[in-house]
Design a protein around this motif. Structure first.
Motif, PDB file in Angstrom:
ATOM      1  N   ARG A 172       0.842  -1.195   0.000  1.00  0.00           N
ATOM      2  CA  ARG A 172       0.000   0.000   0.000  1.00  0.00           C
ATOM      3  C   ARG A 172       0.881   1.250   0.000  1.00  0.00           C
TER       4      ARG A 172
ATOM      5  N   PHE C 174      -1.111   6.688   2.229  1.00  0.00           N
ATOM      6  CA  PHE C 174      -2.081   5.847   1.515  1.00  0.00           C
ATOM      7  C   PHE C 174      -3.517   6.337   1.713  1.00  0.00           C
ATOM      8  N   GLU C 175      -3.768   7.149   2.736  1.00  0.00           N
ATOM      9  CA  GLU C 175      -5.143   7.555   3.071  1.00  0.00           C
ATOM     10  C   GLU C 175      -5.704   8.480   2.003  1.00  0.00           C
TER      11      GLU C 175
ATOM     12  N   ARG D 118      -2.939  -5.179  14.614  1.00  0.00           N
ATOM     13  CA  ARG D 118      -2.656  -6.289  13.691  1.00  0.00           C
ATOM     14  C   ARG D 118      -3.889  -7.144  13.428  1.00  0.00           C
ATOM     15  N   ASN D 119      -4.918  -7.033  14.267  1.00  0.00           N
ATOM     16  CA  ASN D 119      -6.111  -7.851  14.071  1.00  0.00           C
ATOM     17  C   ASN D 119      -7.321  -7.079  13.554  1.00  0.00           C
ATOM     18  N   TYR D 121      -8.093  -6.341  10.651  1.00  0.00           N
ATOM     19  CA  TYR D 121      -8.634  -7.003   9.451  1.00  0.00           C
ATOM     20  C   TYR D 121      -9.011  -8.457   9.712  1.00  0.00           C
ATOM     21  N   ARG D 140      -7.053   1.089  15.195  1.00  0.00           N
ATOM     22  CA  ARG D 140      -6.948   1.198  13.743  1.00  0.00           C
ATOM     23  C   ARG D 140      -5.780   0.344  13.262  1.00  0.00           C
ATOM     24  N   MET D 142      -2.532  -0.653  11.172  1.00  0.00           N
ATOM     25  CA  MET D 142      -1.410   0.285  10.998  1.00  0.00           C
ATOM     26  C   MET D 142      -1.359   0.906   9.608  1.00  0.00           C
ATOM     27  N   SER D 143      -2.064   0.303   8.666  1.00  0.00           N
ATOM     28  CA  SER D 143      -2.194   0.993   7.377  1.00  0.00           C
ATOM     29  C   SER D 143      -3.629   0.915   6.893  1.00  0.00           C
ATOM     30  N   ALA D 144      -4.534   0.907   7.842  1.00  0.00           N
ATOM     31  CA  ALA D 144      -5.948   0.840   7.473  1.00  0.00           C
ATOM     32  C   ALA D 144      -6.453   2.211   7.057  1.00  0.00           C
ATOM     33  N   SER D 145      -7.200   2.234   5.973  1.00  0.00           N
ATOM     34  CA  SER D 145      -7.839   3.475   5.556  1.00  0.00           C
ATOM     35  C   SER D 145      -9.017   3.759   6.485  1.00  0.00           C
ATOM     36  N   ILE D 146      -9.435   4.999   6.484  1.00  0.00           N
ATOM     37  CA  ILE D 146     -10.624   5.400   7.243  1.00  0.00           C
ATOM     38  C   ILE D 146     -11.790   4.466   6.900  1.00  0.00           C
ATOM     39  N   LYS D 147     -11.969   4.237   5.616  1.00  0.00           N
ATOM     40  CA  LYS D 147     -13.090   3.404   5.182  1.00  0.00           C
ATOM     41  C   LYS D 147     -12.994   1.990   5.758  1.00  0.00           C
ATOM     42  N   GLU D 148     -11.806   1.403   5.701  1.00  0.00           N
ATOM     43  CA  GLU D 148     -11.647   0.045   6.219  1.00  0.00           C
ATOM     44  C   GLU D 148     -11.885  -0.011   7.716  1.00  0.00           C
ATOM     45  N   ILE D 171      -0.468   5.749  11.891  1.00  0.00           N
ATOM     46  CA  ILE D 171      -0.430   4.943  10.667  1.00  0.00           C
ATOM     47  C   ILE D 171       0.991   4.869  10.148  1.00  0.00           C
ATOM     48  N   ARG D 172       1.203   3.924   9.288  1.00  0.00           N
ATOM     49  CA  ARG D 172       2.541   3.684   8.731  1.00  0.00           C
ATOM     50  C   ARG D 172       2.767   4.580   7.518  1.00  0.00           C
ATOM     51  N   LEU D 182       0.839   9.857  13.735  1.00  0.00           N
ATOM     52  CA  LEU D 182      -0.445   9.979  14.428  1.00  0.00           C
ATOM     53  C   LEU D 182      -1.392  10.801  13.554  1.00  0.00           C
ATOM     54  N   ASP D 183      -2.485  10.195  13.135  1.00  0.00           N
ATOM     55  CA  ASP D 183      -3.406  10.850  12.198  1.00  0.00           C
ATOM     56  C   ASP D 183      -4.581  11.424  12.981  1.00  0.00           C
TER      57      ASP D 183
END
Lengths: 261, 261, 261, 261
Positions: A172, C174-175, D118-119, D121, D140, D142-148, D171-172, D182-183
């Motif tokens: 990603r 990526f966001e 890590r969990n 998803y 959240r 670590m590379s999850a989008s807002i939507k996910e 996020i990464r 930090l987002d």
């Protein structure tokens, strides 16, 4: 840098049925639909792939989907269809395992067990997989670093299973043109760091049907031990990932071009 | 999606001296030191490359460095050395232009003008480059999207210069194992979107000497029209980027392996 | 880690007219349109801002745009309009400088010179800016690391100008929900590493009008020395960045909420 | 854009014991060690936190570690220690659940169940958590989008549990100065999109002890409903994440500064 006891870089050849994967063996072709949608769909796809040439039949029956309201896979029934199709065309099958609950069933039916991108950090599942006696395809987490991916494989190996095939499937990044950024440098790096075979998934790695051929060639050119490609008899009607699936005819084109190399 | 008037995807072949780049022409090999460090160093490198085979000689004389206190390049004197070396071995040269101030000098001496990654968004410079009558290598910005890169090329083309060679050199991601993540999918994408030739820089693209060979093969396999490789006669003593530079002997190995394909 | 000679972390207060920025001084409010579109638009905006309260008037006259075919700014004429509006309401103005060509004009008219995100790596321009006697706002490159940003400021300082205000404006990740990911941790980090004042641009940093208020409060809470906010008298008709611009009425709401803190 | 049936944005207040989290309730302070290392360590930490003020006691007993050869947590024994400490100081406890195998035990002992980054998803685990009758902290990915992230919460809610507290933990990105980026814009966004309370973890979110105070203030300023902070009685001897842990004395400073707001 990395604390490894089992995967120290010495070459490992993975065996699945009569297939040898890794080392100097020719690259393996893994193909099939993203999701098993029906008995007819997977059988028809399998027979079409058999015509062209395929080493391992793939198909998802437990689907990790972003929304709880979209198609989640056919479950064990789908696994039986996949098994039947694999036996009909005489090749091993691979499907993704999402949780420990279905471990026994997946191990019973599937010749190879896949750990998907979303579960690469699921250390509980990796430990369980370390205890089984089947080859495993370990996909790279969608934002997993090389180091984390190596150590995820080490988890499986440390718990007893060295039959691991690594699968680069794109990471990603900020780029939105492609679904993911296919990190092909990971192929020679992971081969060198772990000694394991590394295959590439250009379907998820790009998200674009027309990029599958060039990226398949690139993957093999930098040393990939195989390819995993999504093939659907009718991509427009696919219940998931139709945009990145190719038809058996397009698959044949990829297959022939690759065999020229 | 992209508002283009000049680069609409129709194939463009770029000419530099007797070289034709793009289309069905064989891939071009661009090699040389990251930085011109002395007359001897660049001449010695050039002669060694000539022995093996090289199409274009590269060398930086204005160096964009993160710190103001590190070596900033030899400037115009370095450009003269590079020119002399290119003439001696009979190949065109390319160097990076960092600002409008040096435009005339670079255009006078250099056969090809390079716009580096840090200047891809420097639209004032792109407009100036659009007005010159020389081929341009436009490197991708280190976090430039495909769309931004296409439009940067369109800037140059819109101001009158279509002799553009695109260069994929890796993008910035979370991965720290490699210096950048080489985005090879950009090769077929950019060729299709713009019609321009696309080359690949595996030196900056990976930051690791031992990845240059596999990634060079991968680049050509997915359609790259050439390679740009950093070669130094003594990488350990290089004033910049020694870690990713190879010796002329290692370059020969890459050259031979590639010519087998 | 970082090779600095001038910006060693000792606190620097920047002076612009009667304003003191940094240290224990109250945060500065910089507001105005993304682009100067006409004499009326900038004057009307300035007068509305004056009503509410504003310390510095901003407005772009040279616009770095992804496409060569979109509005590129009014150029020097726009700068004169901006100057006139600033004088009318009695505050200093700031505008972005994109190239050395316009350095003299921008220095003559503008009280503060802005180096935009796309030019943070333009070391030639940074060196020139180091030679002027005006405060500079140095925006973070859209994928610049903390280290690179520190060193870009050091370039300006090393060439003689320590009147630098750093501006965090979001980084590329990526966001996709937000236009950029506002990296507020950079505020305390950059203050500590360089000693310079740090301001935040929540407009570019988020790309969403409704996020400007909460992120402005967050920015000040972690120590930001000021805010830079895009205000347009009619955001729907803005020639650039309307989506992230707020009206003078919305600006008033932000202003009042912040002054409560 | 997002297919939600349960979390439609209407405000949800989560109850844990006597605590109400979200809505207009004051922010909750969650603190404790990254990992429970011994009965003494967690009890001593708890008593020190009690002195200052704490709403929920945290401590990891199953630790997801990159290497299989590093400390993996004390398991159920650790959970009993944590429970005992929580009861002693009279606050609810929270610990991370890593797999379905330990679901019953964690639900029995822990007042709140945490799903780690890590969990996020791990949809099988999310569905199980949807069936329990306890509040859940969903970190959240670590590379999850807002939507996910929204949809991961929707998984839990769709399976029956709406008592969800979201936790932004960075996020990464390409930035290496901080452990994560930090987002904070995610705080107002997630509150608005889901209606759920959102807390912030400045410890993992930055990886630097000295950034915890400024980022805690920023988090609350943009609307966070609470903070989760790693506190260790002797950070230098911590078995994990010592670098980002603060002492009870430093925690007191954060606590007092925040209560001033």
């Amino acid at each position: 840098m990395m604390d490894r006891k089992v995967l120290t870089g010495q070459q490992i050849v993975v065996t699945a049925g009569k297939l040898n994967i890794g080392g100097d063996n020719p690259p393996v072709m893994i193909a099939g639909p993203c999701a098993v949608e029906s008995r007819e769909q997977v059988m028809e796809t399998a027979l079409a792939l058999k015509e062209v040439g395929v080493d391992i039949l793939r198909g998802g029956v437990f689907k990790p989907r972003t929304s709880p309201y979209t198609f989640q896979g056919l479950g064990l029934k789908g696994l039986q269809y996949l098994k039947e199709a694999g036996e009909r065309i005489g090749v091993p099958i691979v499907t993704e395992l999402m949780d420990e609950k279905n471990l026994d069933a997946v191990v019973e039916y599937s010749d190879i067990v896949q750990i998907g991108s979303r579960n690469m950090y699921n250390y509980s599942l990796l430990k369980e997989i370390g205890g089984i006696n089947k080859p495993v395809i370990l996909k790279r987490g969608m934002s997993a670093s090389i180091k984390e991916w190596v150590m995820a494989a080490e988890y499986i190996a440390a718990y007893g299973n060295k039959n691991i095939i690594l699968c680069e499937r794109g990471i990603r990044t900020f780029e939105v043109y492609t679904r993911n950024t296919l990190d092909l440098a990971a192929v020679p790096i992971m081969k060198c760091e772990t000694g394991l075979p590394v295959i590439v998934d250009p379907s998820h790695g790009t998200g674009h049907r027309q990029l599958i051929l060039p990226m398949s060639k690139a993957a093999l050119a930098c040393g990939a031990n195989g390819l995993m490609i999504e093939v659907h008899i009718d991509p427009k009607k696919a219940l998931s990932d139709g945009q990145q699936s190719i038809t058996p005819e397009e698959y044949q084109k990829v297959y022939l071009e690759i065999n020229k190399l």
